[in-house]
Scaffold this motif. Structure first.
Motif, PDB file in Angstrom:
ATOM      1  N   TYR A  11       0.804  -1.216   0.000  1.00 32.93           N
ATOM      2  CA  TYR A  11       0.000   0.000   0.000  1.00 32.93           C
ATOM      3  C   TYR A  11       0.843   1.276   0.000  1.00 32.93           C
ATOM      4  O   TYR A  11       0.301   2.363  -0.015  1.00 32.93           O
ATOM      5  CB  TYR A  11      -0.906   0.017   1.239  1.00 32.93           C
ATOM      6  CG  TYR A  11      -2.009  -0.987   1.171  1.00 32.93           C
ATOM      7  CD1 TYR A  11      -3.186  -0.716   0.482  1.00 32.93           C
ATOM      8  CD2 TYR A  11      -1.860  -2.227   1.779  1.00 32.93           C
ATOM      9  CE1 TYR A  11      -4.207  -1.648   0.429  1.00 32.93           C
ATOM     10  CE2 TYR A  11      -2.885  -3.163   1.722  1.00 32.93           C
ATOM     11  CZ  TYR A  11      -4.051  -2.867   1.048  1.00 32.93           C
ATOM     12  OH  TYR A  11      -5.054  -3.793   0.991  1.00 32.93           O
ATOM     13  N   ALA A  14       0.084   3.866  -2.735  1.00 40.30           N
ATOM     14  CA  ALA A  14      -1.171   4.588  -2.530  1.00 40.30           C
ATOM     15  C   ALA A  14      -1.067   5.538  -1.357  1.00 40.30           C
ATOM     16  O   ALA A  14      -1.555   6.667  -1.404  1.00 40.30           O
ATOM     17  CB  ALA A  14      -2.306   3.600  -2.302  1.00 40.30           C
ATOM     18  N   THR A  24      -6.651  10.188   2.513  1.00 40.36           N
ATOM     19  CA  THR A  24      -6.804   9.016   1.669  1.00 40.36           C
ATOM     20  C   THR A  24      -8.173   9.002   1.029  1.00 40.36           C
ATOM     21  O   THR A  24      -9.091   9.708   1.438  1.00 40.36           O
ATOM     22  CB  THR A  24      -6.616   7.732   2.486  1.00 40.36           C
ATOM     23  OG1 THR A  24      -7.499   7.768   3.588  1.00 40.36           O
ATOM     24  CG2 THR A  24      -5.195   7.588   2.973  1.00 40.36           C
ATOM     25  N   ALA A  25      -8.323   8.152   0.028  1.00 45.10           N
ATOM     26  CA  ALA A  25      -9.567   8.108  -0.746  1.00 45.10           C
ATOM     27  C   ALA A  25     -10.757   7.844   0.139  1.00 45.10           C
ATOM     28  O   ALA A  25     -10.700   7.009   1.020  1.00 45.10           O
ATOM     29  CB  ALA A  25      -9.463   7.031  -1.814  1.00 45.10           C
ATOM     30  N   CYS A  27     -15.164   7.333   0.302  1.00 48.04           N
ATOM     31  CA  CYS A  27     -16.330   7.040  -0.528  1.00 48.04           C
ATOM     32  C   CYS A  27     -17.502   7.926  -0.173  1.00 48.04           C
ATOM     33  O   CYS A  27     -18.439   8.056  -0.929  1.00 48.04           O
ATOM     34  CB  CYS A  27     -16.727   5.568  -0.404  1.00 48.04           C
ATOM     35  SG  CYS A  27     -17.547   5.195   1.135  1.00 48.04           S
ATOM     36  N   TYR A  66      -8.983  -1.258   3.578  1.00 48.12           N
ATOM     37  CA  TYR A  66     -10.356  -1.616   3.232  1.00 48.12           C
ATOM     38  C   TYR A  66     -10.607  -3.118   3.351  1.00 48.12           C
ATOM     39  O   TYR A  66     -11.456  -3.670   2.655  1.00 48.12           O
ATOM     40  CB  TYR A  66     -10.668  -1.109   1.811  1.00 48.12           C
ATOM     41  CG  TYR A  66     -10.445   0.369   1.707  1.00 48.12           C
ATOM     42  CD1 TYR A  66     -11.316   1.271   2.328  1.00 48.12           C
ATOM     43  CD2 TYR A  66      -9.334   0.873   1.052  1.00 48.12           C
ATOM     44  CE1 TYR A  66     -11.101   2.632   2.274  1.00 48.12           C
ATOM     45  CE2 TYR A  66      -9.104   2.249   0.988  1.00 48.12           C
ATOM     46  CZ  TYR A  66      -9.992   3.118   1.605  1.00 48.12           C
ATOM     47  OH  TYR A  66      -9.769   4.473   1.564  1.00 48.12           O
ATOM     48  N   LEU A 287     -13.262   0.089  -2.996  1.00 47.38           N
ATOM     49  CA  LEU A 287     -12.624   1.222  -2.324  1.00 47.38           C
ATOM     50  C   LEU A 287     -11.103   1.171  -2.385  1.00 47.38           C
ATOM     51  O   LEU A 287     -10.440   2.189  -2.196  1.00 47.38           O
ATOM     52  CB  LEU A 287     -13.055   1.269  -0.853  1.00 47.38           C
ATOM     53  CG  LEU A 287     -14.532   1.517  -0.569  1.00 47.38           C
ATOM     54  CD1 LEU A 287     -14.806   1.362   0.920  1.00 47.38           C
ATOM     55  CD2 LEU A 287     -14.950   2.886  -1.051  1.00 47.38           C
ATOM     56  N   ASP A 288     -10.547  -0.020  -2.618  1.00 44.70           N
ATOM     57  CA  ASP A 288      -9.103  -0.215  -2.555  1.00 44.70           C
ATOM     58  C   ASP A 288      -8.427   0.424  -3.767  1.00 44.70           C
ATOM     59  O   ASP A 288      -8.666   0.010  -4.903  1.00 44.70           O
ATOM     60  CB  ASP A 288      -8.803  -1.717  -2.513  1.00 44.70           C
ATOM     61  CG  ASP A 288      -7.351  -2.008  -2.193  1.00 44.70           C
ATOM     62  OD1 ASP A 288      -6.479  -1.232  -2.645  1.00 44.70           O
ATOM     63  OD2 ASP A 288      -7.075  -2.995  -1.503  1.00 44.70           O
ATOM     64  N   PRO A 289      -7.559   1.417  -3.560  1.00 48.18           N
ATOM     65  CA  PRO A 289      -6.946   2.111  -4.695  1.00 48.18           C
ATOM     66  C   PRO A 289      -5.813   1.332  -5.353  1.00 48.18           C
ATOM     67  O   PRO A 289      -5.336   1.728  -6.420  1.00 48.18           O
ATOM     68  CB  PRO A 289      -6.414   3.404  -4.063  1.00 48.18           C
ATOM     69  CG  PRO A 289      -6.084   3.012  -2.658  1.00 48.18           C
ATOM     70  CD  PRO A 289      -7.149   2.016  -2.273  1.00 48.18           C
ATOM     71  N   THR A 290      -5.362   0.235  -4.740  1.00 50.14           N
ATOM     72  CA  THR A 290      -4.210  -0.489  -5.276  1.00 50.14           C
ATOM     73  C   THR A 290      -4.573  -1.420  -6.422  1.00 50.14           C
ATOM     74  O   THR A 290      -3.712  -1.816  -7.204  1.00 50.14           O
ATOM     75  CB  THR A 290      -3.542  -1.337  -4.181  1.00 50.14           C
ATOM     76  OG1 THR A 290      -4.404  -2.424  -3.813  1.00 50.14           O
ATOM     77  CG2 THR A 290      -3.225  -0.490  -2.963  1.00 50.14           C
ATOM     78  N   GLY A 291      -5.846  -1.825  -6.507  1.00 48.82           N
ATOM     79  CA  GLY A 291      -6.248  -2.803  -7.504  1.00 48.82           C
ATOM     80  C   GLY A 291      -5.773  -4.203  -7.196  1.00 48.82           C
ATOM     81  O   GLY A 291      -5.858  -5.092  -8.049  1.00 48.82           O
TER      82      GLY A 291
END
Length: 373
Positions: A11, A14, A24-25, A27, A66, A287-291
């Protein structure tokens, strides 16, 4: 419960994009979420709805990104399923990086409003660090921590003189278990081992602290053999998945706290049904920005932890109930292990009434549905 299931290094890219945890991102606060539901879709009356809206944006910061842990997945699902909208809460979800004490400090300062804490003992420890937080729901009433050894270990005393790996500090229930088994804990070399459980079958360590919803599943997937030791088998009391908030803010925003718990309780009921589990875990994945979110592994995490919650919650009792007798027994581990000098006054650190206000006979009260019956 926030038990890391993915190495933190995954992570870092990110995390580097954020100036702080609170950047951080999120929702919450999207255009879709900003649109209030139609009056017919509300779960509460208009007066209560107005009170909740007046509170503004409510910030929830997760314990560890997440992942689909109890006290996290319900929040992600409540947002995605519209349960927060139905109780007129504008919830912003922020991804934490695994530093529970830092999160509790943010809640204490009023920068965030809700955060999960690993167990009740850590609520006590947070307050010992002058973080003004209270536990308002405790979802699991057994320790989530376990100890893994090779399959041939028959007595924990065999670990004396051996090496034990741990990703952080030794969990109080595990130290209490070792003491109950008559182990000389000082004779065990403790090393930082990260989050890769393969160090155990490779014999880099002879014991490994774990979360029963995480590392055992990983070792099973590797086809490795091991033995898992559970604190409750040695009479040790523990907990996991505690929701915390700021006591002063909560007292000023009673309906917000109640309806936050109402919405995530509704989500727990929904996500606890086997046919809905994957749907709910995919809300977390989104929600996870890492994919790199592992849906299948997180399904195992959620299934394990939610089942532990159900198994440790008596019939017709609210999921998340607080029992200060159990809290005292858990805190006594900290006293016995020298973490605390003496037993603090626990009653001001836990407030069960917010949760009790939204449950009836063990079920979440959802006024809009009850009016239709």
């Amino acid at each position: 419960m926030t038990t890391p299931t993915t190495p933190l290094t995954r992570y870092l890219g990110a995390a580097a994009l954020a100036a702080s945890v609170l950047a951080t991102a999120a929702c919450g606060g999207s255009e879709a979420a900003a649109e209030p539901p139609a009056e017919s879709e509300l779960a509460i009356n208009e007066e209560r709805c107005s009170t909740n809206r007046d509170a503004g944006t409510i910030t929830y910061i997760s314990g560890y990104f997440y992942q689909a842990s109890v006290s996290q997945l319900e929040v992600f699902a409540a947002e995605s399923l519209g349960f927060f909208d139905a109780v007129c809460l504008d919830v912003e979800i922020q991804g934490g990086v695994g530093d529970i004490m830092a999160n509790s400090q943010l809640v204490s300062a009023g920068t965030a409003h809700f955060t999960p804490i690993a167990n009740e003992a850590e609520v006590v420890q947070a307050n010992q660090e002058d973080h003004d937080v209270i536990g308002i729901a405790t979802y699991g009433h057994v320790p989530i921590a376990s100890l893994l050894t090779g399959p041939d270990v028959e007595d924990l005393k065999e670990l004396e003189g051996q090496t034990m790996g741990r990703p952080g500090m030794l969990a109080a229930p595990l130290e209490a278990m070792l003491n109950a088994a008559g182990v000389d804990v000082e004779s065990i070399e403790q090393v930082e081992s990260g989050y890769d459980p393969s160090v155990l079958p490779r014999d880099q360590v002879q014991a490994l602290t774990a979360f029963r919803s995480n590392e055992p599943h990983q070792l099973d997937a590797m086809g490795e053999e091991y033995r898992e030791w559970l604190p409750e088998d040695f009479g040790v009391v523990g907990s996991f998945g505690v929701m915390a908030t700021n006591p002063e803010w909560a007292a000023q925003n009673r309906t917000v706290v109640e309806d936050f718990l109402r919405a995530i309780g509704k989500a727990f009921e929904y996500c606890g049904q086997e046919e809905n589990e994957r749907e709910c875990v995919e809300y977390a994945a989104a929600l996870d920005p890492t994919g790199e979110f592992d849906v299948d592994h997180n399904l195992q995490v959620w299934a394990s932890e939610s089942e532990l919650v159900r198994a440790s919650t008596p019939d017709e009792t609210a999921v998340g109930y607080i029992d200060l007798n159990l809290t005292e027994a858990e805190t006594q581990n900290l006293v016995d292990n020298g973490v605390l000098d003496d037993m603090p006054d626990l009653e001001p650190l836990f407030e069960p009434h917010y949760l009790e206000a939204v449950y009836v006979a063990g079920n979440v009260s959802w006024p809009a549905e009850e009016e239709k019956e």
